[in-house]
Design an enzyme around this catalytic site. Structure first.
Site, PDB file in Angstrom:
ATOM      1  N   GLY A  35       0.790  -1.236   0.000  1.00 38.24           N
ATOM      2  CA  GLY A  35       0.000   0.000   0.000  1.00 38.24           C
ATOM      3  C   GLY A  35       0.816   1.277   0.000  1.00 38.24           C
ATOM      4  N   HIS A 127     -13.381  24.691   1.567  1.00 32.90           N
ATOM      5  CA  HIS A 127     -14.599  24.745   2.380  1.00 32.90           C
ATOM      6  C   HIS A 127     -14.662  26.004   3.256  1.00 32.90           C
ATOM      7  CE1 HIS A 127     -18.134  23.457   4.382  1.00 32.90           C
ATOM      8  NE2 HIS A 127     -17.536  23.548   5.553  1.00 32.90           N
ATOM      9  N   LYS A 189     -29.500  24.962   7.349  1.00 31.91           N
ATOM     10  CA  LYS A 189     -29.249  23.511   7.466  1.00 31.91           C
ATOM     11  C   LYS A 189     -28.717  23.177   8.854  1.00 31.91           C
ATOM     12  CE  LYS A 189     -25.453  21.309   5.705  1.00 31.91           C
ATOM     13  NZ  LYS A 189     -24.530  20.875   4.654  1.00 31.91           N
TER      14      LYS A 189
HETATM   15  C1  R5P Z   1     -20.805  21.284   4.163  1.00 28.21           C
HETATM   16  O1  R5P Z   1     -21.135  22.315   4.766  1.00 28.21           O
HETATM   17  C2  R5P Z   1     -20.496  21.281   2.700  1.00 28.21           C
HETATM   18  O2  R5P Z   1     -20.553  22.561   2.172  1.00 28.21           O
HETATM   19  C3  R5P Z   1     -21.450  20.369   1.940  1.00 28.21           C
HETATM   20  O3  R5P Z   1     -22.761  20.896   2.032  1.00 28.21           O
HETATM   21  C4  R5P Z   1     -21.419  18.992   2.521  1.00 28.21           C
HETATM   22  O4  R5P Z   1     -20.091  18.548   2.616  1.00 28.21           O
HETATM   23  C5  R5P Z   1     -22.208  18.027   1.686  1.00 28.21           C
HETATM   24  O5  R5P Z   1     -22.179  16.785   2.313  1.00 28.21           O
HETATM   25  P1  R5P Z   1     -23.258  15.696   2.002  1.00 28.21           P
HETATM   26  O6  R5P Z   1     -23.292  15.530   0.500  1.00 28.21           O
HETATM   27  O7  R5P Z   1     -22.778  14.473   2.700  1.00 28.21           O
HETATM   28  O8  R5P Z   1     -24.573  16.167   2.543  1.00 28.21           O
END
Ligand code: R5P
Length: 292
Positions: A35, A127, A189
């Protein structure tokens, strides 16, 4: 400048080299039976400014290790400088200690890129852009959102509504709206830190009878995107598309999003996938021109 397409970004790296009129440097790669990763430059890089293009999509740990080896070896072999272009930077979502005792993983990754000898760092839609403050070398975060929005515009989605699936993506929806001009909005969210499940709500959105695109930096399990698409459909949106810069699309994420009512999924080649139809090569080539 010479361009090294890393094993995780071979095609993208070659496109960038072509756009820059630079020679792509071929590197031998292999994985040992146990690996471990192996790399070998097949030509001299002594005295050169070397641009290493290597994404860190899954398998992240292997791709990161290859990145460190490419940077360190280029410097050991006498490269004048190593520009590290990492279209998707893994571990960027673990940018805080969300729960007591957790690793702030991205800090370790940043430290390792620097320790390997990178002189300049470029990424795309990281991010949390504040992470770049952890670097002591010059760094840049580019955005591929205008390229994604242009793609939809060219496909005939004129004046589509741009939705951010969470507050963190609001800047992306605004950026897309500058191209699309159909208005924008965002959802609130909440993610359960232990199960990973997401809930979202956004009040009334101006989408009835309109086309809409949901923009996010990453699609991982597809949970966030599927929920956002469903909310748009429930509110009467016509065609809804899912767009992201980094289509990680783990397990059945693609099916999950399409089953929620999306017409299609569009991603970039920051992460190679069957949905990576928009290339970031022009964006990275332009940034690299600015470095040398
Ligand atoms: C998180 O805040 C990112 O911006 C994405 O919304 C997140 O990583 C998406 O993850 P998933 O597709 O697992 O919901």
């Amino acid at each position: 400048m010479i361009v090294v397409p890393g094993p995780a970004s071979g095609q993208l790296g070659s496109r960038i080299a072509e756009l820059l009129g630079a020679e792509p440097v071929s590197v031998d790669y292999k994985g040992f039976p146990d690996g471990e990763s192996y790399i070998r430059y097949t030509r001299s890089v002594a005295g050169e400014e070397v641009a290493i293009i290597q994404t860190t999509a899954p398998p992240q740990d292997t791709h990161l290790l290859q990145l460190f080896l490419l940077i360190k070896t280029a410097k050991d072999l006498g490269a004048r400088s190593a520009v590290s272009a990492v279209p998707y930077l893994a571990y960027a979502r673990q940018d805080k200690r969300f729960r007591e005792g957790e690793a702030v993983s991205i800090k370790t990754i940043v430290g390792l890129i620097e320790a390997a000898g990178a002189d300049y760092f470029i990424t795309i839609n990281i991010h949390n852009p504040e992470i770049l403050d952890e670097f002591s070398i010059p760094s840049k975060n580019l955005s591929a959102i205008p390229l994604l929005a242009e793609f939809f515009k060219e496909k005939g989605l004129k004046r589509a509504f741009s939705l951010a699936p969470d507050e963190g993506a609001l800047g992306m929806a605004k950026e897309a709206d500058e191209v699309m001009g159909g208005g924008y909005g965002w959802l609130r969210k909440r993610r359960d830190r232990i199960t990973g499940d997401v809930e979202a709500e956004g009040g009334a959105l101006d989408v009835r009878g309109k086309d809409a695109v949901v923009y996010d930096d990453i699609i991982s399990t597809g949970g966030t995107m599927a929920l956002a698409v469903k909310i748009l459909k429930d509110q009467g949106a016509r065609r809804v598309y899912a767009a992201c810069v980094h289509p990680l699309l783990v397990a059945n994420a693609g099916e999950r999003i399409l089953e929620s009512g999306a017409e299609g999924i569009v991603g970039t080649d920051c992460v190679p996938s069957s949905f990576s139809v928009v290339s970031v090569a022009p964006l990275l080539a332009k940034a690299l021109r600015g470095v040398s």
